[in-house]
Scaffold this motif. Structure first.
Motif, PDB file in Angstrom:
ATOM      1  N   LEU A 100       0.811  -1.198  -0.131  1.00 44.49           N
ATOM      2  CA  LEU A 100      -0.041   0.006  -0.120  1.00 44.49           C
ATOM      3  C   LEU A 100       0.760   1.448  -0.129  1.00 44.49           C
ATOM      4  O   LEU A 100       0.392   2.199  -0.656  1.00 44.49           O
ATOM      5  CB  LEU A 100      -0.848  -0.122   1.332  1.00 44.49           C
ATOM      6  N   THR A 101       1.913   1.363   0.823  1.00 48.02           N
ATOM      7  CA  THR A 101       2.789   2.351   0.977  1.00 48.02           C
ATOM      8  C   THR A 101       3.603   2.551  -0.423  1.00 48.02           C
ATOM      9  O   THR A 101       3.736   3.836  -0.725  1.00 48.02           O
ATOM     10  CB  THR A 101       3.833   2.321   1.912  1.00 48.02           C
ATOM     11  N   LEU A 102       4.106   1.491  -1.080  1.00 44.48           N
ATOM     12  CA  LEU A 102       4.609   1.667  -2.143  1.00 44.48           C
ATOM     13  C   LEU A 102       3.636   2.296  -3.523  1.00 44.48           C
ATOM     14  O   LEU A 102       4.241   3.024  -4.189  1.00 44.48           O
ATOM     15  CB  LEU A 102       5.220   0.377  -2.737  1.00 44.48           C
ATOM     16  N   ARG A 103       2.561   1.842  -3.277  1.00 46.13           N
ATOM     17  CA  ARG A 103       1.387   2.180  -4.435  1.00 46.13           C
ATOM     18  C   ARG A 103       1.251   3.825  -4.225  1.00 46.13           C
ATOM     19  O   ARG A 103       1.117   4.582  -5.193  1.00 46.13           O
ATOM     20  CB  ARG A 103       0.301   1.373  -4.258  1.00 46.13           C
ATOM     21  N   GLU A 104       1.186   4.085  -2.762  1.00 45.03           N
ATOM     22  CA  GLU A 104       0.883   5.475  -2.528  1.00 45.03           C
ATOM     23  C   GLU A 104       1.960   6.451  -2.927  1.00 45.03           C
ATOM     24  O   GLU A 104       1.651   7.587  -3.680  1.00 45.03           O
ATOM     25  CB  GLU A 104       0.638   5.746  -1.327  1.00 45.03           C
ATOM     26  N   ILE A 105       3.390   5.788  -2.773  1.00 45.52           N
ATOM     27  CA  ILE A 105       4.505   6.658  -3.374  1.00 45.52           C
ATOM     28  C   ILE A 105       4.491   6.806  -4.884  1.00 45.52           C
ATOM     29  O   ILE A 105       4.668   8.093  -5.427  1.00 45.52           O
ATOM     30  CB  ILE A 105       5.775   5.967  -2.689  1.00 45.52           C
ATOM     31  N   LYS A 106       4.189   5.807  -5.618  1.00 47.44           N
ATOM     32  CA  LYS A 106       4.415   5.691  -6.949  1.00 47.44           C
ATOM     33  C   LYS A 106       3.079   6.574  -7.704  1.00 47.44           C
ATOM     34  O   LYS A 106       3.036   6.759  -8.905  1.00 47.44           O
ATOM     35  CB  LYS A 106       4.370   4.349  -7.420  1.00 47.44           C
ATOM     36  N   SER A 107       1.956   6.665  -6.805  1.00 46.37           N
ATOM     37  CA  SER A 107       0.584   7.218  -7.460  1.00 46.37           C
ATOM     38  C   SER A 107       0.854   8.623  -7.699  1.00 46.37           C
ATOM     39  O   SER A 107       0.145   9.267  -8.485  1.00 46.37           O
ATOM     40  CB  SER A 107      -0.567   7.056  -6.501  1.00 46.37           C
ATOM     41  N   ARG A 108       1.993   9.182  -7.198  1.00 43.88           N
ATOM     42  CA  ARG A 108       2.181  10.448  -7.671  1.00 43.88           C
ATOM     43  C   ARG A 108       2.547  10.690  -9.051  1.00 43.88           C
ATOM     44  O   ARG A 108       2.091  11.965  -9.715  1.00 43.88           O
ATOM     45  CB  ARG A 108       3.599  11.208  -6.908  1.00 43.88           C
ATOM     46  N   ASN A 109       3.043   9.735  -9.727  1.00 43.82           N
ATOM     47  CA  ASN A 109       3.453   9.806 -11.280  1.00 43.82           C
ATOM     48  C   ASN A 109       2.516   8.713 -12.043  1.00 43.82           C
ATOM     49  O   ASN A 109       2.184   8.908 -13.062  1.00 43.82           O
ATOM     50  CB  ASN A 109       4.643   9.488 -11.495  1.00 43.82           C
TER      51      ASN A 109
END
Length: 210
Positions: A100-109
């Motif tokens: 979930l954390t990785l998705r949240e970080i990558k969702s910026r782009n």
């Protein structure tokens, strides 16, 4: 199924992990070995698999540098399911938290990776049920941020409709967050720190190339 066959199944699963075969067949082999294990041997088998899987997962995540976010998420999902099968709830939650954390970080782009507030809520509830209130609190805070974001982007979204407006949904999440915050026993605090540290370390490993 004989004990020798069970052992063979377990070794086959571990061999597939070492060969980096993170697929449905590997999970099926793991499940078969666990289901067929006698009550007398189950505890020992589960303990052995837990220790080996924890060790192996750390190695695997160190190898994910440079891989795509999709590949990383796929491996995280595999380990979450494997840990769930062997009854290692702590490690299972750690994998889910990192994903979930990785998705949240990558969702910026990549907006398609964005974690919905309902996903954070589900994870918060699951974390509370299994004794990780501090992780539940953080997940609840992320859910509140998601609710605020979604209400601005899609004020009529069906995601939080069903006769419950955004304000009421946010209040429910705040109650969950406050309940998690009030659960501050020393045992739970220690377990939360372990889970947080594991998730943070693994996220740094899998995200270092980006």
């Amino acid at each position: 199924m004989s004990e020798s066959t069970i052992a063979d199944q377990s070794y086959l699963f571990l061999n597939r992990i070492q060969d980096r075969r993170f697929d449905e067949e590997s999970l099926r082999i793991l499940e078969l070995s666990l289901v067929a294990t006698s009550a007398k041997s189950f505890s020992d088998l589960r303990s052995g698999l837990r220790d080996l899987m924890r060790s192996e997962s750390s190695v695997v995540f160190g190898e994910l540098t440079g891989e795509s976010v999709v590949a990383k998420l796929s491996v995280l999902e595999f380990f979450a399911r494997a840990f769930a099968l062997i009854g290692d709830t702590e490690s299972c939650l750690a994998m889910k938290y990192e994903a979930l954390t990785l998705r949240e970080i990558k969702s910026r782009n990549c907006l398609w990776l964005r974690v919905s507030h309902s996903e954070w809520i589900d994870f918060a509830v699951q974390s509370m049920e299994h004794g990780f209130p501090c992780i539940a609190r953080k997940a609840s805070e992320n859910a509140l941020l998601g609710l605020k974001r979604d209400s601005l982007i899609e004020p009529t979204s069906e995601e939080y409709s069903e006769n419950l407006d955004a304000a009421a949904a946010a209040e429910n999440v705040r109650r969950l967050r406050d309940s998690a915050a009030s659960s501050t026993s020393s045992h739970s605090g220690t377990r939360c720190r372990v889970l947080e540290e594991q998730g943070t370390q693994d996220t740094k490993q899998t995200d270092s190339a980006h």
